[in-house]
Design an enzyme around this catalytic site. Structure first.
Site, PDB file in Angstrom:
ATOM      1  N   LYS A  28      46.054  60.175  38.047  1.00  0.00           N
ATOM      2  CA  LYS A  28      46.887  61.175  38.709  1.00  0.00           C
ATOM      3  C   LYS A  28      46.952  62.468  37.896  1.00  0.00           C
ATOM      4  O   LYS A  28      46.760  63.563  38.430  1.00  0.00           O
ATOM      5  CB  LYS A  28      48.308  60.599  38.916  1.00  0.00           C
ATOM      6  CG  LYS A  28      49.173  61.458  39.813  1.00  0.00           C
ATOM      7  CD  LYS A  28      50.605  60.912  39.922  1.00  0.00           C
ATOM      8  CE  LYS A  28      50.700  59.647  40.742  1.00  0.00           C
ATOM      9  NZ  LYS A  28      51.402  59.822  42.023  1.00  0.00           N
ATOM     10  N   ARG A  98      56.476  60.324  37.263  1.00  0.00           N
ATOM     11  CA  ARG A  98      55.639  59.297  37.894  1.00  0.00           C
ATOM     12  C   ARG A  98      54.664  58.719  36.899  1.00  0.00           C
ATOM     13  O   ARG A  98      54.185  59.402  36.004  1.00  0.00           O
ATOM     14  CB  ARG A  98      54.806  59.888  39.030  1.00  0.00           C
ATOM     15  CG  ARG A  98      55.583  60.464  40.165  1.00  0.00           C
ATOM     16  CD  ARG A  98      54.600  61.151  41.087  1.00  0.00           C
ATOM     17  NE  ARG A  98      55.219  62.160  41.891  1.00  0.00           N
ATOM     18  CZ  ARG A  98      55.541  61.992  43.181  1.00  0.00           C
ATOM     19  NH1 ARG A  98      55.285  60.874  43.790  1.00  0.00           N
ATOM     20  NH2 ARG A  98      56.119  62.955  43.847  1.00  0.00           N
ATOM     21  N   GLY A 107      51.613  51.324  44.290  1.00  0.00           N
ATOM     22  CA  GLY A 107      52.920  50.686  44.398  1.00  0.00           C
ATOM     23  C   GLY A 107      53.294  49.814  43.214  1.00  0.00           C
ATOM     24  O   GLY A 107      54.332  49.185  43.200  1.00  0.00           O
ATOM     25  N   MET A 109      53.707  50.721  39.983  1.00  0.00           N
ATOM     26  CA  MET A 109      54.466  51.306  38.888  1.00  0.00           C
ATOM     27  C   MET A 109      55.583  52.165  39.445  1.00  0.00           C
ATOM     28  O   MET A 109      55.650  52.419  40.635  1.00  0.00           O
ATOM     29  CB  MET A 109      53.535  52.138  38.030  1.00  0.00           C
ATOM     30  CG  MET A 109      52.294  51.363  37.647  1.00  0.00           C
ATOM     31  SD  MET A 109      52.457  50.532  36.093  1.00  0.00           S
ATOM     32  CE  MET A 109      52.168  51.906  35.058  1.00  0.00           C
ATOM     33  N   ARG A 354      42.972  61.607  44.867  1.00  0.00           N
ATOM     34  CA  ARG A 354      42.170  60.617  44.142  1.00  0.00           C
ATOM     35  C   ARG A 354      41.114  60.094  45.101  1.00  0.00           C
ATOM     36  O   ARG A 354      41.261  60.235  46.319  1.00  0.00           O
ATOM     37  CB  ARG A 354      43.047  59.465  43.648  1.00  0.00           C
ATOM     38  CG  ARG A 354      43.722  58.716  44.772  1.00  0.00           C
ATOM     39  CD  ARG A 354      44.706  57.694  44.237  1.00  0.00           C
ATOM     40  NE  ARG A 354      45.395  57.056  45.343  1.00  0.00           N
ATOM     41  CZ  ARG A 354      46.537  56.406  45.245  1.00  0.00           C
ATOM     42  NH1 ARG A 354      47.146  56.321  44.091  1.00  0.00           N
ATOM     43  NH2 ARG A 354      47.082  55.833  46.282  1.00  0.00           N
ATOM     44  N   HIS A 470      52.692  50.160  52.158  1.00  0.00           N
ATOM     45  CA  HIS A 470      52.265  49.325  51.040  1.00  0.00           C
ATOM     46  C   HIS A 470      51.350  48.204  51.505  1.00  0.00           C
ATOM     47  O   HIS A 470      50.287  47.963  50.947  1.00  0.00           O
ATOM     48  CB  HIS A 470      53.501  48.746  50.345  1.00  0.00           C
ATOM     49  CG  HIS A 470      53.162  47.793  49.247  1.00  0.00           C
ATOM     50  ND1 HIS A 470      53.093  46.436  49.443  1.00  0.00           N
ATOM     51  CD2 HIS A 470      52.834  48.006  47.966  1.00  0.00           C
ATOM     52  CE1 HIS A 470      52.744  45.860  48.311  1.00  0.00           C
ATOM     53  NE2 HIS A 470      52.579  46.784  47.400  1.00  0.00           N
ATOM     54  N   SER A 779      15.811  28.184  33.570  1.00  0.00           N
ATOM     55  CA  SER A 779      16.855  28.707  34.443  1.00  0.00           C
ATOM     56  C   SER A 779      18.181  28.421  33.753  1.00  0.00           C
ATOM     57  O   SER A 779      18.487  27.257  33.442  1.00  0.00           O
ATOM     58  CB  SER A 779      16.798  28.024  35.811  1.00  0.00           C
ATOM     59  OG  SER A 779      17.836  28.513  36.609  1.00  0.00           O
ATOM     60  N   CYS A 846      21.058  30.353  37.330  1.00  0.00           N
ATOM     61  CA  CYS A 846      21.471  29.718  38.584  1.00  0.00           C
ATOM     62  C   CYS A 846      22.901  29.198  38.521  1.00  0.00           C
ATOM     63  O   CYS A 846      23.368  28.564  39.450  1.00  0.00           O
ATOM     64  CB  CYS A 846      20.509  28.615  38.984  1.00  0.00           C
ATOM     65  SG  CYS A 846      20.453  27.263  37.805  1.00  0.00           S
ATOM     66  N   TYR A 866      15.110  36.989  37.365  1.00  0.00           N
ATOM     67  CA  TYR A 866      15.863  36.893  38.620  1.00  0.00           C
ATOM     68  C   TYR A 866      17.253  36.305  38.400  1.00  0.00           C
ATOM     69  O   TYR A 866      17.509  35.687  37.361  1.00  0.00           O
ATOM     70  CB  TYR A 866      15.096  36.037  39.654  1.00  0.00           C
ATOM     71  CG  TYR A 866      15.022  34.563  39.311  1.00  0.00           C
ATOM     72  CD1 TYR A 866      16.053  33.690  39.684  1.00  0.00           C
ATOM     73  CD2 TYR A 866      13.944  34.042  38.606  1.00  0.00           C
ATOM     74  CE1 TYR A 866      15.986  32.343  39.361  1.00  0.00           C
ATOM     75  CE2 TYR A 866      13.880  32.708  38.280  1.00  0.00           C
ATOM     76  CZ  TYR A 866      14.915  31.849  38.668  1.00  0.00           C
ATOM     77  OH  TYR A 866      14.871  30.529  38.329  1.00  0.00           O
TER      78      TYR A 866
HETATM   79  C1  PEP Z   1      24.889  24.908  35.880  1.00  0.00           C
HETATM   80  O1  PEP Z   1      25.294  24.034  35.126  1.00  0.00           O
HETATM   81  O2  PEP Z   1      25.087  26.123  35.670  1.00  0.00           O
HETATM   82  C2  PEP Z   1      24.200  24.566  37.127  1.00  0.00           C
HETATM   83  C3  PEP Z   1      23.726  25.515  37.913  1.00  0.00           C
HETATM   84  O3  PEP Z   1      24.144  23.252  37.468  1.00  0.00           O
HETATM   85  P1  PEP Z   1      25.358  22.478  38.136  1.00  0.00           P
HETATM   86  O4  PEP Z   1      26.393  23.447  38.527  1.00  0.00           O
HETATM   87  O5  PEP Z   1      24.783  21.764  39.296  1.00  0.00           O
HETATM   88  O6  PEP Z   1      25.777  21.560  37.031  1.00  0.00           O
END
Ligand code: PEP
Ligand code: MG
Length: 889
Positions: A28, A98, A107, A109, A354, A470, A779, A846, A866
């Site tokens: 602000k 303010r 809302g 503060m 803002r 709000h 992975s 993963c 990836y």
């Molecule tokens: C992990 O452990 O990150 C994973 C992808 O395998 P899971 O969640 O199946 O144990």
């Protein structure tokens, strides 16, 4: 010496870069200085830095001498600019105080208006404004706000006194109160303060000012601010700035007004001014949702079928000036602005600007439109949309063909569809949601105290309040569907029921909200799956053009695979084969396999599973049409597949021919104290190689089949879980290779394939150099890697994690957002050691973190190839990966 205070407006210089640095003067304060700097009408004032707030909180609520001196000097600046003196009984300067943190916390503060009024100055204000009623109304507002915010008194006490006064006079509205009535109420208010605190209401204006400053500082550590910070990942050590500004009055009669506006529609993104104003009112009246505001533009008024005149019609001159300001601000900030303004006797004043909060839909439309208008470039557009906000668009919307039992229509305050059981207060919402219920929070209006309930609810319905109330602002920020101002709704807190028009509902009944149309419907209305089209698709294309990392998905059913492909997944990063074991038609063969006493018994049961697994993989390979697919072999401890209930044991006895006692004994034998660290992952493959052999066979047979029928290359990536040593992988890789060769010989064809491993144990990360001799890819299974590195159970940590995050021991839940500092080191090191051994080692993630934007930024930094995320997170991951690439440039 660093400055503790920055002045703005009234001829102040705005050249010091710290004055417009949000980290120093808050959002602000920085924007007020910036607006004043480009010549907009900003009431003069000053900002106390966030650094002073942090110092004050650290040093036990003490102000430094320098701060006191700097504030005194800055006050003189305001006095000189407006030609009034603070505390002057003849012509007093009044100020607003303010809060203003680095990012807006709507809302959350506290604010104090009309500060500087006391028994003497109120007379001066009455004389200079020639409006006694206005002066005494301002004084009572000040006492009420100050007592609530600074003195910690219950505002209900004051509201009650006002209600009684109106009742005694036979009045309906506040506007009927005369000067004498307000004056009498002030006496009563002062009495309440004296009675509650044993001391009089402070008459010394400097005491008032410092009281308000400390209240704003303290509000940074209030419960509601802490909740907001936790929900929005705002660090606790930022602190808030304090803005002290000469008051301008929107409540000086019918040529005065106050309002809030957006330069574009924050719900749809439409390029149309959008906002609300109230004639003869003070700022907080609009946001608090007490009076229903009027529309800003004539077009909006007509579209809504409202009769009360728009600002464009009622105050054409001030409106025109305001519209010019909108244009100027959008060009200056190159973004949609959220503005607060006041018109004092025809003169326009800007109180705030803002970058406005917006729905995901609006964010995408604005980004695309602004690129088309030449206001921003594609890179800026990609960087501007919050990846997590896309979540709002990735969930089902109401089926347009479904029947709707519409009870009433309110304002479409925050889009999206939500169904759930009615709850009437925030605590109940949280409790019911905690036990897995979907709830709709229904309130007369919401206040910051309701924030946890709004978060727990699927959607929010309020009886009062406009589009900028709000409830509307907070719901939009959270991505919760919200219908506000549904005036046909009346709530009876005593009987815990509500009436919508002629219909009566009880707490617990089901409602559906459509936050895009404002419709409130009885029961649950069916929904349809989202689509990635229009502006969303355009932005995704721009994102893809700037993305380095690939985005895959974690999926095991053909339906999930199809969904993920529609969302742009470029392969499967994790197919958890155990999910296929739980299928109703298969679980008994799985159990038979587990309960067998011998290899021969296991092989018999596995032979039943083979064709089932093979057909799963055929479907998956076909659906993914040549995209890479990582298939993980069985991971969880076997006992997870066993029955628990008596009836299940009886069924299993029927199917397998074993007695129930035998089955129970076997189940007991398989019981583990720490199954997560027990007989699971590759340990199953080491001890029962026939299981992995069957799975590998199913994969290769399916791959051959699909390659044959489709003519597409299928490149299976076989992944071994929970590896900790090179030797484990060596044994299992040989098993997979031998199986592949056998299948290829049988089928008379060969296929390219890879064997790799998950890195989900600290030892695997440390030994990555050696393990990479056996693995073509890694992975990162950061779910297990987090669990094993932190020594915190994935399954049992909910009880203490919230406290850990609240106390700042963990910045965020480490299972949601990667612990970059700790676990991140292991990832970094494994990447480096793995690639040193095998430069073309393919690297991905993963764990759940593969769909979390800040974790994705880390993955970009360490150079993964990836990320893999659940299907609904794929677009989020695509955008987050693009942003990470752009930021790395
Ligand atoms: C992990 O452990 O990150 C994973 C992808 O395998 P899971 O969640 O199946 O144990
Ligand atoms: Mg795991």
């Amino acid at each position: 010496m660093t400055k503790t205070v920055y002045t703005f407006g009234g001829g102040a210089s705005h050249s010091d870069p710290r004055a417009t640095d949000k980290t120093i003067t808050g959002g602000k304060g920085a924007n007020l200085a910036e607006m004043a700097g480009i010549g907009l009408p900003v009431p003069p004032g000053f900002t106390i830095t966030t650094e002073e707030c942090v110092r004050y909180l650290r040093e036990g609520s003490d102000f430094s001498d320098q701060l006191r001196a700097d504030v005194a000097a800055a006050l003189t600046h305001i006095e000189r600019a407006v030609g009034k003196s603070f505390g002057d009984a003849a012509d007093p300067l009044l100020v607003s105080v303010r809060s203003g943190a680095r990012v807006s916390m709507p809302g959350m503060m506290d604010t104090v208006l009309n500060l500087g009024l006391n028994d003497a100055t109120v007379e001066g204000l009455a004389a200079t404004s020639a409006d006694e009623r206005f002066a005494w109304d301002s004084y009572r507002r000040f006492i009420q706000m100050y007592s609530d915010v600074v003195l910690g008194l219950d505002h209900g006490l004051f509201e009650e006194a006002l209600e009684v006064a109106k009742e005694e006079n036979g009045y309906f509205a506040d506007t009927e109160m005369s000067a004498a009535d307000w004056k009498a109420l002030v006496t009563e208010y002062k009495g309440i303060v004296q009675q509650e605190l044993g001391t009089p209401f402070p008459q010394d204006v400097n005491e008032q000012l410092w009281g308000a400053i400390s209240a704003v500082f303290d509000s940074w550590d209030s419960d509601r601010a802490k909740v907001y910070r936790r929900l929005n990942d705002i660090p606790g050590d930022w602190g808030t700035a304090v803005n002290v500004q000469a008051m301008v009055f929107g409540n000086m009669g019918d040529t005065s007004a106050t309002g809030v506006a957006f330069t574009r529609d924050p719900a749809t993104g439409e390029k149309a001014y959008y906002g609300e104003y109230l004639v003869n009112a003070q700022g907080e009246d609009v946001v608090a949702g007490i009076r229903t505001p009027q529309y800003l533009t004539r077009a909006a008024r007509e579209a809504a079928g409202a009769t009360a005149p728009s600002m464009e019609e009622a105050m054409p001159d001030a409106y025109r000036e305001l519209a010019d300001v909108f244009e100027l601000l959008e060009k200056h900030y190159r973004d949609m602005q959220d503005i607060e303004f006041t018109v004092q006797q025809g003169k326009l004043w800007m109180l705030q600007t803002r970058s406005g909060k917006r729905t995901a839909k609006a964010a995408l439309k604005m980004a695309a439109d602004m690129v088309a208008e030449g206001l921003i470039d594609e890179r800026t557009a990609v960087l501007r949309v919050d990846p997590m906000a896309l979540d709002q668009l990735l969930h089902p919307t109401l089926d347009p063909d479904a029947a709707r039992d519409v009870l009433t229509k309110g304002l479409p305050a925050s889009p999206g569809a939500a169904s759930g059981r009615v709850v009437l207060d925030a605590d109940t919402a949280e409790q019911w949601a905690g036990r897995g219920e979907k709830v709709i929070l229904v309130r007369v209006e919401t206040s910051p105290e309701d924030i946890h309930g709004m978060h727990a609810a699927q959607g929010v319905l309020t009886a009062r309040g406009g589009m900028t109330s709000h409830a509307a602002v907070v719901a939009r920020g959270m991505g919760r569907p919200c219908v506000s101002g549904a005036s046909a709704v009346s709530i009876d807190a005593k009987t815990r029921s509500l009436r919508i028009g002629a219909r009566e509902l009880k707490e617990g009944d089901t409602l559906t909200l459509d936050g895009s149309t404002g419709e409130v419907m009885a029961g649950e209305v069916p929904t349809i799956e989202p689509e990635l089209a229009g502006d969303f698709a355009t932005l995704m294309e721009w994102a893809d053009a700037h993305r380095r990392m690939k985005v895959r998905t974690n999926a095991e059913t053909p339906a999930d695979c199809r969904m993920a492909r529609q969302f742009g997944a470029e392969g499967i990063g994790l197919c958890r084969t155990e999910h296929m074991f739980f299928d109703a038609g298969r679980i008994s063969a799985v159990r038979e396999m587990i309960l067998a006493d011998s290899e021969a018994g296991r092989r018999k049961a596995l032979a039943k599973l083979l064709p089932e697994q093979r057909s799963d993989f055929v479907e998956i390979f076909s659906t993914m049409a040549g995209l890479p697919c990582t298939i993980r072999l069985l991971d969880p401890p076997l006992h997870e597949f066993l029955p628990n209930e008596d009836a299940e044991f009886a069924d299993l006895a029927d199917v397998t021919g074993y007695g129930v006692d035998h089955l129970r004994r076997r189940a007991a034998e398989l019981h583990e104290f720490n199954p997560m660290l027990g007989h699971r992952g590759c340990r199953l493959g080491i001890t029962y190689p026939e299981i992995y052999e069957m799975q590998a066979r199913a994969i290769f047979e399916a791959a051959c089949e699909v390659a044959e029928s489709s003519g597409e290359a299928v490149v299976p990536e076989v992944m071994i879980p929970l590896v900790g040593t090179k030797r484990e992988l060596e044994i299992l890789r040989k098993l997979v290779d031998d199986t592949a060769q056998t299948v290829f010989a049988e089928k008379g064809r060969t296929l390219e394939y890879m064997v790799g491993t998950m890195i989900e144990l600290p030892r695997a990360a440390l030994m990555a150099g050696e393990i990479a001799e056996e693995a073509r890819f890694f992975s990162f299974g950061t779910n297990d890697l987090t669990q094993t590195t932190l020594g915190v159970s994935r399954d049992d940590s909910a009880r203490f994690l919230a406290v850990y995050v609240e106390k700042g021991i963990y910045q965020r839940d480490p299972f949601v957002s990667l612990d970059v500092e700790g676990v991140g080191q292991l990832v970094d090191l494994a990447v480096e050691r793995g690639r040193a051994t095998r430069p073309d080692l393919k690297l991905g993630i993963c764990g759940e973190h593969g769909g979390d934007p800040s974790s994705i930024a880390f993955c970009e930094k360490v150079g993964l190839d990836y990320v893999s995320a659940s299907p609904y997170r794929v677009p989020i991951a695509r955008l987050a990966a693009a942003q990470a690439s752009l930021r790395a440039e």
